[in-house]
Scaffold this motif. Structure first.
Motif, PDB file in Angstrom:
ATOM      1  N   GLY A 199       0.814  -1.207   0.000  1.00  0.00           N
ATOM      2  CA  GLY A 199       0.000   0.000   0.000  1.00  0.00           C
ATOM      3  C   GLY A 199       0.848   1.257   0.000  1.00  0.00           C
ATOM      4  O   GLY A 199       2.035   1.235   0.332  1.00  0.00           O
ATOM      5  N   ALA A 200       0.227   2.388  -0.355  1.00  0.00           N
ATOM      6  CA  ALA A 200       0.938   3.657  -0.406  1.00  0.00           C
ATOM      7  C   ALA A 200      -0.017   4.802  -0.109  1.00  0.00           C
ATOM      8  O   ALA A 200      -1.236   4.673  -0.263  1.00  0.00           O
ATOM      9  CB  ALA A 200       1.592   3.862  -1.772  1.00  0.00           C
ATOM     10  N   THR A 201       0.564   5.935   0.301  1.00  0.00           N
ATOM     11  CA  THR A 201      -0.218   7.150   0.509  1.00  0.00           C
ATOM     12  C   THR A 201       0.677   8.343   0.186  1.00  0.00           C
ATOM     13  O   THR A 201       1.896   8.205   0.049  1.00  0.00           O
ATOM     14  CB  THR A 201      -0.763   7.237   1.941  1.00  0.00           C
ATOM     15  N   GLY A 206       3.427  16.115  -1.238  1.00  0.00           N
ATOM     16  CA  GLY A 206       3.449  15.327  -2.449  1.00  0.00           C
ATOM     17  C   GLY A 206       4.403  14.163  -2.418  1.00  0.00           C
ATOM     18  O   GLY A 206       4.639  13.516  -3.442  1.00  0.00           O
ATOM     19  N   ARG A 207       4.946  13.861  -1.241  1.00  0.00           N
ATOM     20  CA  ARG A 207       5.857  12.721  -1.116  1.00  0.00           C
ATOM     21  C   ARG A 207       5.060  11.432  -0.987  1.00  0.00           C
ATOM     22  O   ARG A 207       3.984  11.412  -0.390  1.00  0.00           O
ATOM     23  CB  ARG A 207       6.770  12.911   0.102  1.00  0.00           C
ATOM     24  N   LEU A 208       5.608  10.382  -1.539  1.00  0.00           N
ATOM     25  CA  LEU A 208       4.946   9.073  -1.559  1.00  0.00           C
ATOM     26  C   LEU A 208       5.512   8.214  -0.441  1.00  0.00           C
ATOM     27  O   LEU A 208       6.730   8.018  -0.349  1.00  0.00           O
ATOM     28  CB  LEU A 208       5.176   8.413  -2.917  1.00  0.00           C
ATOM     29  N   TRP A 209       4.625   7.699   0.416  1.00  0.00           N
ATOM     30  CA  TRP A 209       5.001   6.812   1.518  1.00  0.00           C
ATOM     31  C   TRP A 209       4.525   5.403   1.149  1.00  0.00           C
ATOM     32  O   TRP A 209       3.339   5.196   0.909  1.00  0.00           O
ATOM     33  CB  TRP A 209       4.374   7.273   2.827  1.00  0.00           C
ATOM     34  N   VAL A 210       5.450   4.460   1.088  1.00  0.00           N
ATOM     35  CA  VAL A 210       5.175   3.133   0.554  1.00  0.00           C
ATOM     36  C   VAL A 210       5.479   2.063   1.606  1.00  0.00           C
ATOM     37  O   VAL A 210       6.539   2.100   2.248  1.00  0.00           O
ATOM     38  CB  VAL A 210       6.030   2.859  -0.702  1.00  0.00           C
ATOM     39  N   CYS A 240       0.058  -1.405   4.584  1.00  0.00           N
ATOM     40  CA  CYS A 240      -0.538  -0.201   3.999  1.00  0.00           C
ATOM     41  C   CYS A 240      -0.472   0.957   4.990  1.00  0.00           C
ATOM     42  O   CYS A 240      -0.802   0.779   6.165  1.00  0.00           O
ATOM     43  CB  CYS A 240      -1.989  -0.472   3.609  1.00  0.00           C
ATOM     44  N   PRO A 241      -0.048   2.156   4.533  1.00  0.00           N
ATOM     45  CA  PRO A 241       0.008   3.326   5.399  1.00  0.00           C
ATOM     46  C   PRO A 241      -1.116   4.324   5.116  1.00  0.00           C
ATOM     47  O   PRO A 241      -1.649   4.382   4.003  1.00  0.00           O
ATOM     48  CB  PRO A 241       1.359   3.937   5.026  1.00  0.00           C
ATOM     49  N   ALA A 242      -1.430   5.130   6.123  1.00  0.00           N
ATOM     50  CA  ALA A 242      -2.363   6.252   5.942  1.00  0.00           C
ATOM     51  C   ALA A 242      -2.110   7.267   7.044  1.00  0.00           C
ATOM     52  O   ALA A 242      -1.913   6.887   8.206  1.00  0.00           O
ATOM     53  CB  ALA A 242      -3.809   5.791   5.991  1.00  0.00           C
ATOM     54  N   PHE A 243      -2.111   8.541   6.700  1.00  0.00           N
ATOM     55  CA  PHE A 243      -1.964   9.585   7.705  1.00  0.00           C
ATOM     56  C   PHE A 243      -3.308   9.862   8.374  1.00  0.00           C
ATOM     57  O   PHE A 243      -4.367   9.770   7.744  1.00  0.00           O
ATOM     58  CB  PHE A 243      -1.441  10.874   7.073  1.00  0.00           C
ATOM     59  N   GLY A 244      -3.238  10.189   9.661  1.00  0.00           N
ATOM     60  CA  GLY A 244      -4.441  10.513  10.398  1.00  0.00           C
ATOM     61  C   GLY A 244      -4.104  11.163  11.724  1.00  0.00           C
ATOM     62  O   GLY A 244      -3.008  11.676  11.928  1.00  0.00           O
TER      63      GLY A 244
END
Length: 295
Positions: A199-201, A206-210, A240-244
């Motif tokens: 997963g990615a976010t 605009g940086r991609l975290w994978v 999988c990552p996600a910011f929160g």
């Protein structure tokens, strides 16, 4: 300083699709092979878990506090209070062992999800679909094996997407007016970092975290595809990552304890939900899927 914290006591077999709902200050996730959607507060309290009769590939926000989900055979609206699932669109070509997998909403009210063939990583039956605001599903891409890493640039004009088994994250120009994609551009090869992409976010810069699932790391890459940071995480098989969080500065990570196929892990951290603090990065609020009935 980077700090790690496990959220609640939930253990998933195949954790995926973490999702922060800023409207309710809740974190959501799925356990794909456990056929579950789960959610809680940022401190792990107020846990809810809903179980379905088929795999849950991914989820996104929907209007009125609901969720949109890619279950195994199609797209569904999930009642945010009860978890009840109502079908929206089920493409006739999607039948087990092919099922929906990773998914993400774009910036304009659509929801995208890709398919894979269960227990068969050689068949190139994968397809990428867009669920439109009118409730119809449109085929965007095909001829791949394991669709993953779906996310969008901050302005919504680029789509990131990977066939995990290629080890390469693709980038497509994305037409926000109609959801069409351009020809594929190979953006980032993650194999030199010891892993295929899961997963990615994208963060607010605009940086991609994978999720580098085999390497037990998270990689941060610039909008040009250059490595910014590698973070070792105390989570086996980060998926999988996600910011929160209230300030969108916590990176939540799902993990895999037993994928039902080749990926397994043991120990107290396997399959947990991990929060990573102190990354000096903030995310972007996810846009909801917007259903607009046709006349």
């Amino acid at each position: 300083m980077i700090r790690f914290e496990f959220i609640g006591t939930t253990v998933t077999r195949l954790g995926e699709s973490p999702l922060w709902d800023a409207r309710t200050q809740r974190l959501w996730w799925v356990d794909t092979v456990g056929c579950r959607i789960g959610g809680c507060r940022v401190d792990g309290s107020d846990l809810v878990e809903w179980t379905y009769d088929q795999a849950v590939g991914s989820i996104g926000l929907a209007e009125a506090g609901d969720l949109v989900a890619a279950l195994a055979d199609g797209f569904y609206l999930i009642d945010g209070e009860t978890g009840a699932a109502r079908p929206i669109a089920r493409p006739s070509s999607i039948k087990l062992p092919i099922r929906f997998n990773d998914g993400k909403a774009d910036r304009d009210g659509r929801f995208l999800s890709a398919t894979m063939t269960e227990h068969d990583f050689e068949s190139r039956n994968g397809t990428l679909w867009s669920l439109g605001t009118d409730g119809t599903a449109t085929l965007l891409e095909q001829d791949f094996r394991l669709g993953n890493a779906i996310c969008f640039s901050p302005t919504g004009d680029f789509l990131y997407f990977a066939d995990s088994l290629e080890g390469v994250i693709r980038r497509y120009r994305y037409d926000r007016s109609n959801g069409a994609i351009s020809a594929r551009e190979d953006f980032l090869d993650t194999r030199p970092f010891g892993s295929s992409p899961d997963g990615a976010t994208v963060d607010s810069q605009g940086r991609l975290w994978v999720a580098l699932v085999q390497a037990q790391k998270i990689g941060c890459f610039s909008p040009n595809g250059d490595l910014v940071q590698l973070v070792d995480v105390p989570l086996p098989n980060p998926s999988c990552p996600a910011f929160g969080g209230p300030k969108l500065d916590i990176l939540f990570l799902t993990g895999i304890s037993d994928s039902g196929w080749k990926m397994r892990a043991e120990g107290p951290a396997a399959g947990r939900i991990l929060a990573v603090h102190g990354l000096d990065a903030t995310g972007i609020e996810e846009s909801p899927y917007r259903s607009r009935p046709t006349n």
